[in-house]
Enzyme design. Sequence first.
Site, PDB file in Angstrom:
ATOM      1  N   HIS A 117       0.685  -5.679  -5.686  1.00  0.00           N
ATOM      2  CA  HIS A 117       0.262  -5.684  -4.414  1.00  0.00           C
ATOM      3  C   HIS A 117      -0.810  -4.675  -3.917  1.00  0.00           C
ATOM      4  O   HIS A 117      -0.511  -3.431  -4.442  1.00  0.00           O
ATOM      5  CB  HIS A 117       1.534  -5.559  -3.194  1.00  0.00           C
ATOM      6  CG  HIS A 117       2.271  -4.308  -3.316  1.00  0.00           C
ATOM      7  ND1 HIS A 117       2.087  -3.358  -2.637  1.00  0.00           N
ATOM      8  CD2 HIS A 117       3.331  -4.210  -4.061  1.00  0.00           C
ATOM      9  CE1 HIS A 117       3.011  -2.199  -2.886  1.00  0.00           C
ATOM     10  NE2 HIS A 117       3.805  -2.871  -3.872  1.00  0.00           N
ATOM     11  N   ASP A 119      -1.478  -3.687  -0.686  1.00  0.00           N
ATOM     12  CA  ASP A 119      -1.170  -2.766   0.756  1.00  0.00           C
ATOM     13  C   ASP A 119      -0.337  -1.947   0.122  1.00  0.00           C
ATOM     14  O   ASP A 119       0.413  -1.538  -0.750  1.00  0.00           O
ATOM     15  CB  ASP A 119      -0.238  -3.729   1.533  1.00  0.00           C
ATOM     16  CG  ASP A 119       0.954  -4.367   1.215  1.00  0.00           C
ATOM     17  OD1 ASP A 119       1.186  -4.849   0.018  1.00  0.00           O
ATOM     18  OD2 ASP A 119       2.073  -3.980   1.945  1.00  0.00           O
ATOM     19  N   ASP A 150       2.162   3.033  -6.402  1.00  0.00           N
ATOM     20  CA  ASP A 150       2.888   1.975  -5.675  1.00  0.00           C
ATOM     21  C   ASP A 150       1.812   1.449  -4.698  1.00  0.00           C
ATOM     22  O   ASP A 150       1.957   1.728  -3.520  1.00  0.00           O
ATOM     23  CB  ASP A 150       4.158   2.291  -5.014  1.00  0.00           C
ATOM     24  CG  ASP A 150       4.863   1.320  -4.405  1.00  0.00           C
ATOM     25  OD1 ASP A 150       4.536   0.137  -4.725  1.00  0.00           O
ATOM     26  OD2 ASP A 150       5.568   1.437  -3.622  1.00  0.00           O
ATOM     27  N   GLU A 185       3.357  -6.657   0.955  1.00  0.00           N
ATOM     28  CA  GLU A 185       4.707  -6.251   0.578  1.00  0.00           C
ATOM     29  C   GLU A 185       5.461  -5.111   0.984  1.00  0.00           C
ATOM     30  O   GLU A 185       6.573  -5.286   1.333  1.00  0.00           O
ATOM     31  CB  GLU A 185       4.439  -5.915  -0.974  1.00  0.00           C
ATOM     32  CG  GLU A 185       5.891  -5.797  -1.954  1.00  0.00           C
ATOM     33  CD  GLU A 185       6.582  -4.641  -2.069  1.00  0.00           C
ATOM     34  OE1 GLU A 185       7.729  -4.636  -2.464  1.00  0.00           O
ATOM     35  OE2 GLU A 185       5.747  -3.585  -1.546  1.00  0.00           O
ATOM     36  N   GLU A 186       4.669  -4.202   1.484  1.00  0.00           N
ATOM     37  CA  GLU A 186       5.315  -2.944   2.005  1.00  0.00           C
ATOM     38  C   GLU A 186       5.841  -3.350   3.552  1.00  0.00           C
ATOM     39  O   GLU A 186       6.460  -2.368   4.174  1.00  0.00           O
ATOM     40  CB  GLU A 186       4.261  -1.668   1.912  1.00  0.00           C
ATOM     41  CG  GLU A 186       4.005  -1.204   0.672  1.00  0.00           C
ATOM     42  CD  GLU A 186       5.298  -0.711  -0.133  1.00  0.00           C
ATOM     43  OE1 GLU A 186       6.360  -0.655   0.350  1.00  0.00           O
ATOM     44  OE2 GLU A 186       4.888  -0.175  -1.339  1.00  0.00           O
ATOM     45  N   HIS A 450       6.421   6.017  -1.699  1.00  0.00           N
ATOM     46  CA  HIS A 450       6.675   5.916  -0.351  1.00  0.00           C
ATOM     47  C   HIS A 450       6.877   7.368   0.204  1.00  0.00           C
ATOM     48  O   HIS A 450       7.133   7.355   1.289  1.00  0.00           O
ATOM     49  CB  HIS A 450       8.029   5.171  -0.150  1.00  0.00           C
ATOM     50  CG  HIS A 450       8.008   3.716  -0.407  1.00  0.00           C
ATOM     51  ND1 HIS A 450       9.145   2.780   0.092  1.00  0.00           N
ATOM     52  CD2 HIS A 450       7.059   3.046  -1.211  1.00  0.00           C
ATOM     53  CE1 HIS A 450       8.844   1.637  -0.262  1.00  0.00           C
ATOM     54  NE2 HIS A 450       7.423   1.826  -1.031  1.00  0.00           N
TER      55      HIS A 450
END
Length: 485
Positions: A117, A119, A150, A185-186, A450
């Site tokens: 992903h 995003d 990520d 996704e996030e 994150h």
Amino acid sequence: MTSSPTATPHNSSGPTIPGLDESSWTADLRNSIDRSFDSTLSRLKELVAIPGIAWPSFDRAPLERSAEATAELLRSAGLDGVQILACNKADGTPGGPAVVARRAAAAGKPTILLYAHHDVQPAGDETLWESKPFTAVEKDGRLYGRGAADDKAGIMAHVAAYAAVSEVLGDALGLGVTFFFEGEEEAGSPTFRPFLEANRELLRADVIVVADSSNWKVGIPALTTSLRGLVDGVIEVQVLEHAVHSGMYGGPVLDAPTLLSRLIATLHDHEGNVAIEGLVATDNATVDLPEADYRADASVLDGVRLAGSGSIASRLWTKPALSIIGFDAPGVDVASNTLLPRARAKFSLRLAPGQVPSEAMEAVRRHVEANAPFGAKVIFTPGESGNPFQTDTSSAAATVAMWALGEAWGVPAVETGIGGSIPFIADLLELYPHAQILVTGVEDPDSRAHSANESLHLGDFRKAILAEALMLARLNRDGLQGSGA
């Protein structure tokens, strides 16, 4: 982590490629990846510079730029017909832009779908970052920046591996390859299922590689073979019709926050195990996670006793874990001397592989209603749910993946679980029941996805590219036994 895992080594040898010594084949791929690595890293830095966040409260323009930059990567890799696609959410607003490209398989060859992903999470409190979150910075062998690990590194691993295989195999590459780079996704993948349904044939594949996980530690690769599922919801306790003066009425009746706290306390036993009947739990993790490593990785304070029983790895991967992630009560600075009539909390329950989410949700309901403290009224409101996942480690794709990881790192790969959840894998399994799904990744325990100072270990990033290239080349040669989508 600082200790090596205990695991059964996997044989990294394999049958030789007809007409070509396999060590030479590996060397050719490694050389191709090494020659282009500076370019790969430069393109990753360009992706990190785009703050593409799919949350509704953020400007959508950077997310669109992120999709276009990702599409350009695929075009530059020689893929035709690159598309940027999206589905609308339930409220009619557009979902995140996904980037899709497809190379058709030659007759008799399988098709591999490569997922990541583009995003990212918001930067959060930028004062906690040691460098600007959307400026990629190299330091001590790592690349820092939001999305560096990520999951923009997952995108670049897919693209770079494909480029290397294309260069080395040339016209002998008949493998079908589909790239699917999601753009939300996030934000919880709100349109993932309708997107799959709208593009079912476009995304159909025999093997699906989800590059959004972690390796065991720096220097030791892993295939993620299990993921916990998830259910969440809200538990509300009501005790009074309205608030009353704590001095005038306090004593004979307990306030709602106190009663809710007593109810929450029943969710775990005295050792810290989840105490809800009917939940699946096993203690069969195949690797050993030392307590000191877990404490360091999770930043556990000195003196805090760990909860639960059994191995730490099983507590993380194959047993349920319940957390209270929200609690509604007045803030301390605005509290008044009243008995509060109601209070509520949001729970998050991670599910062991093999657990049916609907059955887990009902088990929580039964528990909280049966344990209502002092006869208080308990209202249970179910929330989201997602299925756990377990890889068929005997599948042809998993066997090839474990071989490729061992070859690329030079040490045996291990099979690990992840305590987190990827709920959309259940959608992939439902729509493509015969596909073999592999969960791989480029992260390590210090990647801090994150969080502030997210980073990517560049040495392992290079090895992850090689591992995927080896996997694609082997699948191109040998295909799959008994597969079909």
